[in-house]
Design a protein around this motif. Structure first.
Motif, PDB file in Angstrom:
ATOM      1  N   PRO A  84       0.823  -1.213   0.000  1.00 56.19           N
ATOM      2  CA  PRO A  84       0.000   0.000   0.000  1.00 56.19           C
ATOM      3  C   PRO A  84       0.856   1.261   0.000  1.00 56.19           C
ATOM      4  O   PRO A  84       1.982   1.274   0.499  1.00 56.19           O
ATOM      5  CB  PRO A  84      -0.794  -0.107   1.309  1.00 56.19           C
ATOM      6  CG  PRO A  84      -0.637  -1.513   1.768  1.00 56.19           C
ATOM      7  CD  PRO A  84       0.661  -2.000   1.236  1.00 56.19           C
ATOM      8  N   THR A  85       0.310   2.309  -0.539  1.00 55.89           N
ATOM      9  CA  THR A  85       0.884   3.635  -0.363  1.00 55.89           C
ATOM     10  C   THR A  85       0.446   4.148   1.002  1.00 55.89           C
ATOM     11  O   THR A  85      -0.723   4.029   1.370  1.00 55.89           O
ATOM     12  CB  THR A  85       0.394   4.595  -1.460  1.00 55.89           C
ATOM     13  OG1 THR A  85       0.851   4.132  -2.735  1.00 55.89           O
ATOM     14  CG2 THR A  85       0.910   6.013  -1.222  1.00 55.89           C
ATOM     15  N   ARG A 116       5.860   3.356  -0.651  1.00 50.68           N
ATOM     16  CA  ARG A 116       5.620   4.674  -1.232  1.00 50.68           C
ATOM     17  C   ARG A 116       4.911   5.507  -0.168  1.00 50.68           C
ATOM     18  O   ARG A 116       3.984   5.030   0.484  1.00 50.68           O
ATOM     19  CB  ARG A 116       4.735   4.559  -2.480  1.00 50.68           C
ATOM     20  CG  ARG A 116       5.388   3.771  -3.626  1.00 50.68           C
ATOM     21  CD  ARG A 116       4.411   3.581  -4.769  1.00 50.68           C
ATOM     22  NE  ARG A 116       3.329   2.685  -4.369  1.00 50.68           N
ATOM     23  CZ  ARG A 116       3.352   1.361  -4.524  1.00 50.68           C
ATOM     24  NH1 ARG A 116       4.403   0.797  -5.066  1.00 50.68           N
ATOM     25  NH2 ARG A 116       2.330   0.617  -4.158  1.00 50.68           N
ATOM     26  N   VAL A 117       5.317   6.760  -0.006  1.00 53.61           N
ATOM     27  CA  VAL A 117       4.788   7.600   1.071  1.00 53.61           C
ATOM     28  C   VAL A 117       4.439   8.981   0.531  1.00 53.61           C
ATOM     29  O   VAL A 117       5.192   9.565  -0.253  1.00 53.61           O
ATOM     30  CB  VAL A 117       5.805   7.755   2.221  1.00 53.61           C
ATOM     31  CG1 VAL A 117       5.178   8.523   3.384  1.00 53.61           C
ATOM     32  CG2 VAL A 117       6.326   6.403   2.686  1.00 53.61           C
ATOM     33  N   ILE A 147      -4.342   2.022  -0.059  1.00 52.30           N
ATOM     34  CA  ILE A 147      -3.782   3.090   0.764  1.00 52.30           C
ATOM     35  C   ILE A 147      -3.933   2.737   2.240  1.00 52.30           C
ATOM     36  O   ILE A 147      -4.985   2.251   2.667  1.00 52.30           O
ATOM     37  CB  ILE A 147      -4.502   4.428   0.501  1.00 52.30           C
ATOM     38  CG1 ILE A 147      -4.240   4.917  -0.929  1.00 52.30           C
ATOM     39  CG2 ILE A 147      -4.093   5.502   1.513  1.00 52.30           C
ATOM     40  CD1 ILE A 147      -5.089   6.114  -1.322  1.00 52.30           C
ATOM     41  N   VAL A 148      -2.883   2.994   3.012  1.00 54.92           N
ATOM     42  CA  VAL A 148      -2.974   3.046   4.470  1.00 54.92           C
ATOM     43  C   VAL A 148      -2.966   4.526   4.826  1.00 54.92           C
ATOM     44  O   VAL A 148      -1.991   5.230   4.552  1.00 54.92           O
ATOM     45  CB  VAL A 148      -1.807   2.311   5.153  1.00 54.92           C
ATOM     46  CG1 VAL A 148      -1.853   2.532   6.657  1.00 54.92           C
ATOM     47  CG2 VAL A 148      -1.853   0.822   4.843  1.00 54.92           C
ATOM     48  N   LEU A 149      -4.045   5.000   5.411  1.00 53.71           N
ATOM     49  CA  LEU A 149      -4.214   6.424   5.691  1.00 53.71           C
ATOM     50  C   LEU A 149      -3.985   6.678   7.175  1.00 53.71           C
ATOM     51  O   LEU A 149      -4.628   6.057   8.030  1.00 53.71           O
ATOM     52  CB  LEU A 149      -5.619   6.862   5.275  1.00 53.71           C
ATOM     53  CG  LEU A 149      -5.972   8.350   5.405  1.00 53.71           C
ATOM     54  CD1 LEU A 149      -5.012   9.231   4.622  1.00 53.71           C
ATOM     55  CD2 LEU A 149      -7.408   8.575   4.925  1.00 53.71           C
ATOM     56  N   VAL A 150      -3.067   7.593   7.474  1.00 49.92           N
ATOM     57  CA  VAL A 150      -2.615   7.825   8.840  1.00 49.92           C
ATOM     58  C   VAL A 150      -2.902   9.272   9.233  1.00 49.92           C
ATOM     59  O   VAL A 150      -2.619  10.198   8.466  1.00 49.92           O
ATOM     60  CB  VAL A 150      -1.101   7.551   8.971  1.00 49.92           C
ATOM     61  CG1 VAL A 150      -0.650   7.681  10.420  1.00 49.92           C
ATOM     62  CG2 VAL A 150      -0.742   6.183   8.393  1.00 49.92           C
ATOM     63  N   GLY A 151      -3.453   9.478  10.430  1.00 50.05           N
ATOM     64  CA  GLY A 151      -3.716  10.829  10.900  1.00 50.05           C
ATOM     65  C   GLY A 151      -3.209  11.050  12.305  1.00 50.05           C
ATOM     66  O   GLY A 151      -3.378  10.193  13.177  1.00 50.05           O
ATOM     67  N   HIS A 152      -2.595  12.202  12.526  1.00 50.11           N
ATOM     68  CA  HIS A 152      -2.149  12.603  13.863  1.00 50.11           C
ATOM     69  C   HIS A 152      -3.045  13.716  14.371  1.00 50.11           C
ATOM     70  O   HIS A 152      -3.353  14.661  13.639  1.00 50.11           O
ATOM     71  CB  HIS A 152      -0.700  13.088  13.823  1.00 50.11           C
ATOM     72  CG  HIS A 152      -0.231  13.699  15.111  1.00 50.11           C
ATOM     73  ND1 HIS A 152       0.145  15.021  15.230  1.00 50.11           N
ATOM     74  CD2 HIS A 152      -0.097  13.167  16.362  1.00 50.11           C
ATOM     75  CE1 HIS A 152       0.504  15.278  16.469  1.00 50.11           C
ATOM     76  NE2 HIS A 152       0.368  14.170  17.182  1.00 50.11           N
ATOM     77  N   ALA A 159      -0.393  -2.364  10.083  1.00 50.70           N
ATOM     78  CA  ALA A 159      -1.590  -2.111   9.282  1.00 50.70           C
ATOM     79  C   ALA A 159      -1.339  -2.455   7.821  1.00 50.70           C
ATOM     80  O   ALA A 159      -2.203  -3.049   7.155  1.00 50.70           O
ATOM     81  CB  ALA A 159      -2.000  -0.645   9.425  1.00 50.70           C
ATOM     82  N   SER A 160      -0.164  -2.105   7.328  1.00 47.19           N
ATOM     83  CA  SER A 160       0.174  -2.400   5.933  1.00 47.19           C
ATOM     84  C   SER A 160       0.210  -3.904   5.673  1.00 47.19           C
ATOM     85  O   SER A 160      -0.301  -4.384   4.650  1.00 47.19           O
ATOM     86  CB  SER A 160       1.530  -1.784   5.586  1.00 47.19           C
ATOM     87  OG  SER A 160       1.935  -2.135   4.286  1.00 47.19           O
ATOM     88  N   ARG A 161       0.792  -4.656   6.595  1.00 51.98           N
ATOM     89  CA  ARG A 161       0.855  -6.115   6.418  1.00 51.98           C
ATOM     90  C   ARG A 161      -0.539  -6.728   6.384  1.00 51.98           C
ATOM     91  O   ARG A 161      -0.793  -7.680   5.645  1.00 51.98           O
ATOM     92  CB  ARG A 161       1.704  -6.744   7.513  1.00 51.98           C
ATOM     93  CG  ARG A 161       3.194  -6.521   7.353  1.00 51.98           C
ATOM     94  CD  ARG A 161       4.010  -7.405   8.288  1.00 51.98           C
ATOM     95  NE  ARG A 161       3.821  -7.029   9.677  1.00 51.98           N
ATOM     96  CZ  ARG A 161       4.595  -6.151  10.328  1.00 51.98           C
ATOM     97  NH1 ARG A 161       5.590  -5.559   9.685  1.00 51.98           N
ATOM     98  NH2 ARG A 161       4.395  -5.874  11.602  1.00 51.98           N
TER      99      ARG A 161
END
Length: 283
Positions: A47-48, A75-76, A104-109, A275-277
């Protein structure tokens, strides 16, 4: 004349500076030929990872995480979030998601968690959500409501109000953390020099964005992961645990401040890789 400073030393300095930088997008060091040959190529099913920063920070706060993810062949993307309003911020991030091919793995802080919860709604390419000391609102909830749900936040006393002109006339309100309180409030444990650079370049957020209720909750349909920071002074740690439990997120707890992606990029990266795995295992 030959310089005693090697290219690899310069690269390390760039990375350190990017981690502390207060403006611009997250930076990656220029790759040497050796770096390129040793860095794993992204598999077609990898995933990106899209990293969304929150209030009082910018995309450079992800630099340590970006570097580690790239070393694992990911990819990031780490776009700059406008921090003007929840609906408009989510629409902007949705346009970024729509430009990505593949999962996509979507990450939020922080506030970025509210943004990804809304931006990922009905976005079929988003396969996992990762919340890093972040808000996970239900429809109708705002970031400020969730902050006040449990005691422990000292953000109100640490912020100052600034005013900016609105396009149609009048003034809007935005918040910044007072510079002399920034490290204690936002980045306790981060080196003093790094925290001072972060404070100088912090991105203000509008009060309206923090008050705006969510209109979507993508975490109800998309698997989620959560990193809770026990030393957080922006979002009460009890609120983080409560939101993670409500979202049925795979949760890890780290002794870290609110700016955990800067202070502890390793555990943040590890959770994103988990999460990506999970995404790769089902594709």
């Amino acid at each position: 004349m030959n310089s005693p400073i090697s290219r690899r030393t310069v690269t390390a300095s760039l990375l350190a500076g990017a981690a502390a930088l207060g403006t611009g997008a997250a930076l990656a060091a220029p790759a040497t030929a050796a770096d390129r040959s040793s860095r794993p190529h992204a598999r077609p099913d990898t995933p990106t990872v899209v990293l969304i920063h929150g209030a009082f920070a910018d995309a450079s706060s992800w630099s340590g995480v970006v570097e580690r993810l790239q070393r694992h062949g990911h990819r990031v993307l780490a776009p700059a979030l406008p921090l003007r309003g929840l609906a408009s911020d989510a629409a902007y991030i949705r346009s970024v998601l729509d430009s990505v091919t593949g999962p996509i793995v979507l990450v939020g802080h922080s506030y970025g968690g509210a943004v990804i919860s809304q931006a990922a709604a009905n976005a079929s390419q988003v396969k996992a959500l990762v919340y890093v000391a972040a808000f996970v609102p239900e429809v109708g909830e705002s970031a400020l409501q969730l902050t006040d749900k449990f005691p422990g936040s000292t953000l109100g006393q640490a912020t100052a109000t600034q005013y900016y002109p609105l396009p149609g006339g009048g003034r809007g309100e935005e918040l910044v953390i007072k510079k002399h309180l920034f490290r204690e409030q936002f980045a306790a444990g981060v080196p003093v020099a790094t925290a001072e650079v972060m404070a100088a370049g912090q991105r203000p957020i509008t009060l309206a964005a923090l008050q705006e209720p969510a209109t979507a909750a993508a975490w109800k349909k998309i698997p989620s992961w959560y990193l809770a920071a026990t030393e957080d002074r922006n979002i009460p740690p009890a609120a983080e645990q409560w939101m993670a439990k409500r979202a049925r997120a795979h949760t890890v707890t780290v002794r870290a401040p609110h700016a955990v992606s800067v202070s502890d990029p390793g555990p943040v990266t590890d959770l994103i890789l988990r999460a990506s795995r999970s995404v790769r295992s089902v594709h």
